[in-house]
Write an enzyme that holds these catalytic residues in place. Structure first.
Site, mmCIF file in Angstrom:
data_model
loop_
_atom_site.group_PDB
_atom_site.id
_atom_site.type_symbol
_atom_site.label_atom_id
_atom_site.label_comp_id
_atom_site.label_asym_id
_atom_site.label_seq_id
_atom_site.Cartn_x
_atom_site.Cartn_y
_atom_site.Cartn_z
ATOM 1 N N GLY A 359 -61.334 56.861 122.251
ATOM 2 C CA GLY A 359 -61.112 55.801 123.227
ATOM 3 C C GLY A 359 -61.960 54.564 123.063
ATOM 4 N N VAL A 360 -62.699 54.435 121.939
ATOM 5 C CA VAL A 360 -63.558 53.258 121.786
ATOM 6 C C VAL A 360 -62.884 52.148 120.982
ATOM 7 C CG1 VAL A 360 -65.694 54.559 122.025
ATOM 8 C CG2 VAL A 360 -64.700 54.274 119.756
ATOM 9 N N LYS A 362 -61.041 52.538 117.775
ATOM 10 C CA LYS A 362 -61.042 52.640 116.305
ATOM 11 C C LYS A 362 -59.675 52.282 115.729
ATOM 12 C CE LYS A 362 -62.309 56.983 116.320
ATOM 13 N NZ LYS A 362 -62.393 57.174 117.772
ATOM 14 N N THR A 363 -58.624 52.893 116.287
ATOM 15 C CA THR A 363 -57.270 52.648 115.765
ATOM 16 C C THR A 363 -56.852 51.203 115.969
ATOM 17 O OG1 THR A 363 -56.673 54.950 116.215
ATOM 18 C CG2 THR A 363 -54.870 53.398 115.905
ATOM 19 N N SER A 679 -85.375 64.886 121.561
ATOM 20 C CA SER A 679 -85.905 63.681 122.203
ATOM 21 C C SER A 679 -86.511 63.933 123.577
ATOM 22 C CB SER A 679 -84.797 62.619 122.313
ATOM 23 O OG SER A 679 -83.762 63.077 123.159
ATOM 24 N N LYS A 722 -79.478 55.171 126.639
ATOM 25 C CA LYS A 722 -80.531 55.733 127.489
ATOM 26 C C LYS A 722 -81.118 54.671 128.413
ATOM 27 C CE LYS A 722 -81.845 59.455 124.304
ATOM 28 N NZ LYS A 722 -82.889 60.003 123.419
#
EC number: 3.4.21.53
Length: 784
Positions: A359-360, A362-363, A679, A722
């Site tokens: 969902g970011v 890419k396609t 972390s 973060k």
């Protein structure tokens, strides 16, 4: 019979003649009432009823004025009750009667008077007329197979008795094919001579019509048979001729294509060889079909066809910015890639692989790259592919063989230089049918793909002009395949980016889809922020778009359902009225400083999160326990933090000779969610120190960083996410590893303004900023 009044029943489609026995179905209410009111005659213990024809066939409830006055007195032989309140009766027509004083109430009832026939004066003439009529009827019956043989036998039996002329006339009249009005006129006629004359005329007409119809049917049947035969032979001849011509025409077309296409030398030789075989084959054989399909596939590929694309990096940058918000580093690398192509005009650089959560974008980035390059876009979905034949194709010897999807996409877009997306490249698998990842090596290697050989074609095809761009959700790729690609990581959108995407792209898109008029629905910025925070939990914006779509639908429904509502404003106060209760919660700062509780920072595939770490001590054997579905790496971080603490206990003024008498339990809430990674080392160490020294931790301080046994703080990943989580959760101060200071340039300015970001290189600096006071030389000993 003395009684002159009887129930009367109207008939729709039947005229009865005296002496005729006929069945009648009774269903109308008045008819059933008339039937029920019949009584048994005292003279012969029989029920009688009057029946007459109604003047209009389609009249459901005729009045008494719509009935013929000349009727039939009938004897009821049998009554059979049927389902649905209907009945079937068998009656015998006894005499012709004249109706009078018809009563129209629940059923018809009428007085009647029997109408006698006129006397036959010339019996010899009547005999001749009847004989003529019977002969005509027999002839008619031979032509019309519908006439029952029993009727013919009855008539022949009656004619032997010279006194039964009237019965014969009535039987013949009842079986005439003529209108109901004509039959009613026959019934009303009292002269036997006139009746038999009408019967003869009608029978003659029926015979002529029947013979004419029969002759016409024979003529039509013969014509149809001849036409069908001629048509069949003609069509068969056409099909044979067409097949011969088509084969010649098709072979000529194939030969023409072989000569005209810009085939490679190897491909042309192969095509000519296969064409010679095809021409020598029987065109109806299975082998010719295989060869024909091969040639059609070979010749349908875009040999030597290229889009005349001209790359303009300024225009490409505009397209990328138009279609995607944020992702600056990704866009910059893509523009660099296009700049090299613009200058060299030859693809020899690495294959790009966009890696990021779903969902970011890419396609859609690959689509924008294709548009920016002015090339066609092709897509090959690799998710679930486990057969290398999907890439290299099947060999011709297999039934139903075909080329691989790479060449299949080129055939579809009809060009040899498209931008081809290899989607979900990380989701390929392998089995007994081969390893598709290994098959892709040849495709993606710039030194080899100019000589790509598909198993089906068996000739080389140049893929060097195809721009291959892959996408994946995970960086876990086969090493050989990964080595051929340059990986570009897309970390996902931060809250501010999602807000801008929603305002500038998603909301206008949904308003357009739902035909929302201007100012009809307004969604405030704080409502969108609440959608992002409380109704979605993702790295991309797909779920956010679905929620905006749902919000638009519900608002539109209110406007259409209530005419008084002209516009709707949606903000954070009324958002729950549309979408219901909040689905998610992000972490918030503690209300007061706590002992043995520290706020860490976590990075997940859906963004950053506040991570509360708490600890308790109790009687035991000197062990450390961890809960909260922690992974092995995080458990080891807890052990390292505890060991580091014990080694430094004297610096805090703590005696550690009694540590074997108690256990420490470390818990990370949200126990159903798996947690892992190194972390949290700083937060784990601070929690243990706070617990053992009984010094609270500042509630507005959060931290991230891996620690070593010697107390050094090591760098971490996901700093941007973060810090966003810290800002969103009300944190004021964030402690980060010193080596991550270089990453602050990628942090949005508004986040840096809201936070005091302090870099630390060792755990002493961490404690200095995290604890309310420093636990140094206090001479403490831990007591339960």
């Amino acid at each position: 019979m003395n009684k002159k009044s009887l129930p009367l029943m109207a008939l729709r489609d039947m005229v009865l003649f005296p002496g005729v026995i006929a069945p009648i179905f009774v269903g109308r209410k008045k008819s059933l009432q008339a039937l029920s009111r019949t009584t048994i005659s005292e003279e012969n213990n029989t029920k009688y009823i009057l029946v007459t024809l109604q003047k209009k066939f389609d009249q459901e409830n005729p009045s008494k004025h719509e009935l013929y006055n000349t009727a039939i007195l009938a004897k009821i032989i049998q009554i059979v009750k049927l389902p649905n309140n209907t009945a079937k009766i068998l009656i015998e027509a006894v005499a012709r009667v004249k109706l009078s004083d018809i009563k129209d109430e629940e059923s018809f009832e009428a007085n009647y008077e029997i109408i006698p026939d006129e006397e036959i004066l010339d019996m010899h003439n009547m005999r001749s007329l009847v004989d003529n009529a019977v002969q005509l009827f027999n002839k008619y019956a031979m032509n019309d197979k519908k006439v029952n043989t029993e009727i013919i036998e009855t008539i022949n039996k009656e004619i032997s008795n010279k006194t039964n002329f009237i019965n014969i006339i009535n039987i013949l009249a009842s079986h005439l094919i003529t209108s109901l009005e004509t039959k009613q006129q026959l019934l009303e006629e009292t002269s036997p001579v006139k009746r038999i004359t009408t019967v003869i005329t009608t029978l003659t007409s029926n015979i002529v019509n029947s013979e004419t119809e029969h002759a016409l049917q024979q003529r039509v049947r013969k014509q149809i048979e001849k036409t069908q035969r001629d048509y069949y032979l003609h069509e068969q001849m056409k099909a044979i001729q067409k097949e011969l011509d088509e084969d010649k025409s098709e072979l000529a077309d194939i030969e023409k294509k072989i000569k005209s296409l810009k085939l490679s030398k190897e491909a042309k030789e192969k095509a000519e060889s296969e064409f010679k075989k095809l021409r020598a084959m029987n065109q109806m054989s299975a082998e010719s079909g295989v060869t024909r399909n091969y040639l059609e596939t070979l010749l349908s590929l875009p040999w030597g066809k290229y889009d005349n694309s001209k790359i303009d990096i300024n225009q490409a940058e505009k397209i990328l910015n138009r279609d995607h918000f944020g992702l600056e580093k990704v866009k910059e690398r893509i523009i660099e890639y296009l700049a090299v192509l613009q200058r060299s005009n030859k693809i020899r650089g690495p294959i790009l692989c966009l890696i990021g959560p779903p969902g970011v974008g890419k396609t859609s980035l690959v689509k924008s790259i294709a548009e920016g390059m002015g090339r066609k876009y092709a897509k090959f979905s690799l998710g679930g592919v486990r057969d290398e034949a999907e890439i290299r194709g099947h060999r011709k010897t297999y039934l139903g063989s075909m080329p691989g999807k790479i060449l299949g996409q080129l055939k579809k877009v009809k060009t040899s230089n498209p931008v081809m997306l290899l989607d979900e490249i990380d989701k390929m698998s392998s089995d007994f049918r081969g390893d598709p990842a290994s098959a892709l090596l040849e495709v993606l290697d710039p030194e080899q793909n100019s000589h790509f050989v598909d198993h089906y074609l068996e000739v080389e095809y140049d893929l060097s002009n195809v721009v291959f761009i892959a996408t994946a959700n995970s960086h876990d790729l086969p090493r050989a395949l990964s080595d051929r690609m340059e990986k570009i990581y897309i970390s996902g959108y931060v809250e501010e980016e999602k807000l801008q995407i929603a305002k500038n792209y998603l909301v206008p898109k949904q308003f357009k889809v739902h035909k929302i008029k201007k100012d009809e629905i307004t969604i405030s910025e704080d409502a969108i922020l609440d959608l992002i925070r409380y109704y979605t939990k993702e790295s991309g914006v797909r779920a956010l778009e679905r929620e905006i779509c749902a919000l638009t639908r519900k608002a539109l429904k209110q406007i259409l359902a209530d005419n008084t509502v002209k516009n709707i404003s949606i903000d954070s106060n009324n958002l729950e009225e549309f979408l219901g209760a909040k689905k998610y919660n992000f972490g918030l700062v503690e209300k007061e400083d706590q002992i043995g509780s520290t706020t860490g920072l976590a990075y997940t595939e859906v963004g950053g999160e506040l991570l509360t770490i708490e600890a308790l001590a109790f009687s035991g054997k000197g062990e450390i326990k961890t809960t909260g579905k922690l992974g092995d790496v995080m458990k080891e971080s807890a052990m390292a933090a505890y060991s580091c603490f014990r080694s430094r206990a004297p610096n805090f003024g703590l005696k550690y000779d009694n540590y074997k008498d108690f256990d420490i339990h470390i818990h990370v809430p949200a126990g159903a969610i798996p947690k892992d990674g190194p972390s949290a080392g700083c937060a784990l160490f601070t929690t243990i120190v706070s617990l053992m020294t009984k010094i609270p931790v500042h509630r507005t301080v959060a931290m991230t960083g891996e620690i070593t046994l010697r107390g050094n703080v090591l760098p971490i990943g996901g700093l941007k996410e973060k810090l966003l989580a810290a800002s969103r959760g009300g944190i004021k101060t964030v402690l980060i590893p010193e080596e991550n200071v270089k990453d602050l340039k990628d942090i949005p300015p508004n986040i840096k303004e809201n936070l005091e970001i302090i870099s630390v290189s060792n755990i002493d600096q961490v404690l200095k900023h995290a604890l309310v006071e420093m636990p140094i030389n206090k001479g403490l000993s831990y007591d339960l």
